[in-house]
Motif scaffolding. Sequence first.
Motif, PDB file in Angstrom:
ATOM      1  N   PHE A  47       9.522  -6.170  -4.063  1.00 23.14           N
ATOM      2  CA  PHE A  47      10.124  -6.463  -2.727  1.00 23.14           C
ATOM      3  C   PHE A  47      10.710  -8.235  -2.714  1.00 23.14           C
ATOM      4  O   PHE A  47      10.299  -8.908  -3.364  1.00 23.14           O
ATOM      5  N   THR A  48      11.795  -7.989  -1.672  1.00 21.89           N
ATOM      6  CA  THR A  48      12.191  -9.534  -1.428  1.00 21.89           C
ATOM      7  C   THR A  48      12.187  -9.919   0.060  1.00 21.89           C
ATOM      8  O   THR A  48      12.708  -8.996   0.879  1.00 21.89           O
ATOM      9  N   TYR A  94       6.440   8.464  -3.404  1.00 17.21           N
ATOM     10  CA  TYR A  94       5.485   7.872  -2.505  1.00 17.21           C
ATOM     11  C   TYR A  94       6.472   6.595  -1.847  1.00 17.21           C
ATOM     12  O   TYR A  94       7.330   6.476  -2.179  1.00 17.21           O
ATOM     13  N   THR A  95       5.943   6.745  -0.767  1.00 18.72           N
ATOM     14  CA  THR A  95       6.589   5.666   0.287  1.00 18.72           C
ATOM     15  C   THR A  95       5.650   4.338  -0.061  1.00 18.72           C
ATOM     16  O   THR A  95       4.365   4.581   0.394  1.00 18.72           O
ATOM     17  N   ILE A  96       5.975   3.230  -0.322  1.00 14.80           N
ATOM     18  CA  ILE A  96       5.374   1.963  -0.539  1.00 14.80           C
ATOM     19  C   ILE A  96       5.920   1.123   0.472  1.00 14.80           C
ATOM     20  O   ILE A  96       7.076   0.728   0.570  1.00 14.80           O
ATOM     21  N   THR A 147       9.760  -1.028   3.063  1.00 18.21           N
ATOM     22  CA  THR A 147       9.305   0.155   2.461  1.00 18.21           C
ATOM     23  C   THR A 147      10.397   0.318   1.183  1.00 18.21           C
ATOM     24  O   THR A 147      11.370   0.158   1.193  1.00 18.21           O
ATOM     25  N   ALA A 148       9.773   1.101   0.083  1.00 20.40           N
ATOM     26  CA  ALA A 148      10.435   1.705  -0.813  1.00 20.40           C
ATOM     27  C   ALA A 148       9.879   2.842  -1.246  1.00 20.40           C
ATOM     28  O   ALA A 148       8.892   3.272  -0.967  1.00 20.40           O
ATOM     29  N   THR A 149      10.900   3.559  -2.016  1.00 20.96           N
ATOM     30  CA  THR A 149      10.525   5.023  -2.278  1.00 20.96           C
ATOM     31  C   THR A 149      10.358   5.075  -4.064  1.00 20.96           C
ATOM     32  O   THR A 149      11.355   4.645  -4.567  1.00 20.96           O
ATOM     33  N   VAL A 150       9.131   5.608  -4.423  1.00 19.84           N
ATOM     34  CA  VAL A 150       8.840   5.221  -5.847  1.00 19.84           C
ATOM     35  C   VAL A 150       8.329   6.726  -6.277  1.00 19.84           C
ATOM     36  O   VAL A 150       7.546   7.460  -5.794  1.00 19.84           O
ATOM     37  N   THR A 151       8.972   7.228  -7.274  1.00 19.08           N
ATOM     38  CA  THR A 151       8.538   8.494  -7.783  1.00 19.08           C
ATOM     39  C   THR A 151       8.004   8.305  -9.254  1.00 19.08           C
ATOM     40  O   THR A 151       8.307   7.453 -10.181  1.00 19.08           O
ATOM     41  N   TYR A 159       0.770  -1.153  -0.088  1.00 18.66           N
ATOM     42  CA  TYR A 159      -0.060  -0.019  -0.029  1.00 18.66           C
ATOM     43  C   TYR A 159       0.857   1.306   0.120  1.00 18.66           C
ATOM     44  O   TYR A 159       2.011   0.978   0.271  1.00 18.66           O
ATOM     45  N   VAL A 160       0.468   2.403  -0.429  1.00 21.57           N
ATOM     46  CA  VAL A 160       0.896   3.588  -0.273  1.00 21.57           C
ATOM     47  C   VAL A 160       0.909   3.976   1.123  1.00 21.57           C
ATOM     48  O   VAL A 160      -0.375   4.473   1.739  1.00 21.57           O
TER      49      VAL A 160
END
Length: 245
Positions: free
Chosen positions: A240-241, A212-214, A225-229, A87-88
């Motif tokens: 993700f792993t 966004y932080t996913i 978490t990951a950052t996606v623009t 989720y966001v």
Amino acid sequence: MNGRLFSVIGGACVLAVFAASAARRPAGAEQAGATITGKVKFTGVRPTNPRIDMSEEAACKAKYPTPPTAETVVVNANGTLANVFVYVKAGLPAGAAYPAPTTPVVLDQNGCRYHPHVLGIMVGQNLEILNSDPVLHNIKAKAVKNRPFNVSQPSAGMKTMRTFAVPEVMVALECNVHGWMNAFLGVLPHPFFAVTGTDGSFSIKGLPPGTYTIEAWHEKYGAQTATVTVAGAAPKTQDFTFAAR
């Protein structure tokens, strides 16, 4: 003249109704904006989930050709994880409002298990709790930010509606009658979430431009978490792993 005037006015009314209807739809329902897709991969030795003893519930046991197992860690054939809530977590425009859908999310008690095992719902959206078994069930929501509840359903076909007032990730659900029954519910103020299935993939659609932080959450392995623009409608991929432990 009157006929033409009625036609124009009638057409305007139709357009107004359509616009009002569109305004009530959650953002992303029309699939405008960017899409973030990905897979949740699994590495290491696959754990063995314990078998569930349903010998005292013949009606439930009869629904399985082989003894069922717990769903704590479900590794798919392609080496991905099922039941991951993605989720966001942050990054949506300040003050943005996303009306809750009028269609309820259904949680079914079938075969003495909750279906689905992991699910998401929006704040204010109805959760329809269904008992599809001819046995006593109850659902206990161990909410912290929302009001907890414990609902009893003694017979098949019973339905109960509940809603959640504020965001909460995650709400643990369990049954006091059958100790192996559990599920997890993510409550969000927006529609930008997904749950991985049999191929471990997820897709979050309709995002406006931004960074966004996913977050990917799993009941045993925790959260990553990951950052996606994203910009415009250009799609992005974010995997993700999770590693066995």
